[in-house]
Design a protein around this motif. Structure first.
Motif, PDB file in Angstrom:
ATOM      1  N   GLU A   1       0.886  -1.181   0.000  1.00  0.00           N
ATOM      2  CA  GLU A   1       0.000   0.000   0.000  1.00  0.00           C
ATOM      3  C   GLU A   1       0.916   1.221   0.000  1.00  0.00           C
ATOM      4  O   GLU A   1       2.041   1.161   0.507  1.00  0.00           O
TER       5      GLU A   1
ATOM      6  N   GLU B   1      -3.954   7.551  -2.671  1.00  0.00           N
ATOM      7  CA  GLU B   1      -4.373   7.468  -1.267  1.00  0.00           C
ATOM      8  C   GLU B   1      -4.137   8.786  -0.524  1.00  0.00           C
ATOM      9  O   GLU B   1      -3.234   9.564  -0.857  1.00  0.00           O
TER      10      GLU B   1
ATOM     11  N   GLU C   1     -15.518  -4.505  -4.747  1.00  0.00           N
ATOM     12  CA  GLU C   1     -14.903  -3.303  -4.160  1.00  0.00           C
ATOM     13  C   GLU C   1     -14.211  -2.427  -5.203  1.00  0.00           C
ATOM     14  O   GLU C   1     -13.391  -2.906  -5.981  1.00  0.00           O
ATOM     15  N   LEU C   2     -14.572  -1.136  -5.160  1.00  0.00           N
ATOM     16  CA  LEU C   2     -13.900  -0.146  -6.004  1.00  0.00           C
ATOM     17  C   LEU C   2     -12.937   0.671  -5.139  1.00  0.00           C
ATOM     18  O   LEU C   2     -11.752   0.777  -5.445  1.00  0.00           O
TER      19      LEU C   2
END
Ligand code: GAP
Length: 435
Positions: A151, A202, A267-268
């Motif tokens: 991530e 993010e 999930e998007l």
């Protein structure tokens, strides 16, 4: 139900085939048989991705006063992943079929004991670590171990102190980053939906502990606004509250934004309340001048997958209709994300006076609009089809009238209707339509 499934599979096949045919997405390492979970983006794919990233950066960074951009390294000290809990906790529970030997993620199964493919008995569940490892330097040992980040988030947490020291931001404020992440997914599938090399956009938004609900709600609204920006149909997006047992180890509340992909509702994006888990783990604090105390801020994290955004946009944009008695397929892309905004054609390719004038108009448009193409290949019908398939909203045609009255036709992709516009007013006309 079976017919429905077939229709959805057909749609996916059509999207994959268009992506390859028109240079959006290619299978990674294709000439060597491919590599599971890897895809390469071609010319129009790169342009579409860049447009998505630019719009995202504008909404979430440039248009705000409380956001700081970052581009952190993909490889980080292994201690980052030990502190964050990923080194031991970033794993999926996995089962094997004792009969057909296929492997499944437990959380993807309705019946956890019977194989969904062959009906065989499933094995006991075991952990499967998803961190991709590499070694830095010449010696392959524990000390040289590093991980490809799963991530982008941790890059923002470990730079928290740097951002505070450089910019002295007041709470609440955020750090934003767009970049690659890597996951050793057990079952990469559904084209670019579940990848092993993916890109994320993010935000880690730092707030006072008592304010988390307010900013969670604020970002929830912002995420819906973003979904509008990129032209996704509102009715295709569903919010799902994630239960305690299914949430990631760091989260106290998560909402998934699921999308109606051709292969089902999946999930998007995710919106998580990460508490002060990460800053505490990295032993980071903040001197709050308002309360004159040292605190560990709490974090709201809106997380967006770029590749899933790309796929959702294509799924919603892919359209088939009949125009002038011909069946056509086209991408009904919002002009804000379309890789090419305008295409310019001379009506005929063997008339030098038309080509010269068309290139003049093309150069003016290219300078001021940027994503403009010139095309004098094949007949005009073929040129329209090609631009329709890559989602170009407008085609400008230079014909014999242009040479006498300095007007061109502008064709609208969705309706096929044409309007005559003066060359001198063309830029304004197109800009108005795009905006
Ligand atoms: N920092 C939080 C985080 O990484 P996540 O739900 O694991 O949370 C965030 O991932 C987003 O990244 C997802 O909502 C999805 O859009 C995208 N994503 C996650 N795994 C992916 C994969 N294997 N392939 C493509 N996109 C993925």
């Amino acid at each position: 139900m079976r017919d429905e499934n077939k229709k959805e599979n057909d749609l996916m096949e059509k999207i994959v085939s268009l992506c390859k045919r028109r240079g959006f997405v290619f299978q990674g390492s294709e000439i060597y048989g491919g590599l599971a979970g890897m895809y390469d983006y071609g010319h129009y794919g790169v342009a579409l991705r860049d447009n998505i990233k630019e719009l995202w950066w504008k909404r979430f960074v440039d248009d705000r006063e409380d956001m700081y951009g970052l581009d952190s390294a993909i490889l980080m000290n292994q201690k980052v992943w030990q502190a964050s809990g990923h080194a031991r906790g970033f794993a999926d529970m996995l089962v094997d079929c004792t009969k057909c030997k296929r492997r499944f993620r437990v959380d993807h199964l309705k019946n956890k004991e019977v194989c969904p493919e062959c009906g065989g008995k499933l094995s006991e569940a075991r952990q499967f670590y998803m961190m991709l490892e590499t070694h830095l330097g010449t010696v392959h040992d524990e000390a040289s171990l590093s991980y490809l980040r799963p991530e982008t988030a941790q890059g923002m947490f470990v730079n928290f102190k740097n951002v505070v020291d450089s910019f002295h931001p007041k709470l609440p404020f955020g750090i934003a980053q767009i970049g690659k992440a890597f996951r050793n997914e057990i079952a990469p599938r559904d084209f670019i939906f579940r990848l092993r090399e993916l890109e994320q956009m993010e935000i880690e938004y730092f707030v006072r502990p008592t304010d988390w609900e307010k900013y969670f709600e604020e970002f929830r609204t912002q995420m819906h606004e973003w979904i509008k920006d990129i032209g996704l149909q509102k009715s295709h997006v569903h919010e799902i509250e994630i239960t305690d047992e299914d949430r990631a180890h760091y989260s106290k509340r998560t909402i998934d934004f699921e999308f109606d992909f051709p292969f089902g509702q999946k999930e998007l994006y995710g919106l998580a309340y990460r508490t002060n888990y990460d800053l505490t783990a990295h032993k980071l604090e903040y001197q709050d001048e308002e309360t004159k105390s040292r605190i560990v801020p709490h974090v709201i994290e809106p997380s967006f997958g770029l590749d899933r955004t790309f796929l959702a946009i294509l799924s919603d944009a892919y359209t088939e209709d009949e125009l002038n008695g011909e069946v056509r397929s086209y991408l009904k892309l919002s002009p804000s994300v379309a890789p090419v905004k305008v295409a310019v054609f001379p009506l005929l390719k063997n008339k030098p006076e038309l080509i010269t004038k068309a290139r003049e108009v093309y150069i003016i448009l290219k300078k001021l609009i940027g994503a403009v193409e010139f095309d004098d290949n094949g007949n005009i019908g073929k040129r329209y089809r090609r631009q329709d398939e890559i989602g170009t909203p407008f085609c400008v045609v230079i014909d014999f009238d242009t040479l006498t009255n300095d007007t061109v036709t502008v064709r609208d992709r969705d309706t096929g209707e044409q309007e005559r516009v003066k060359v001198g007013e063309l830029i304004e006309f197109i800009r108005n339509k795009i905006n």
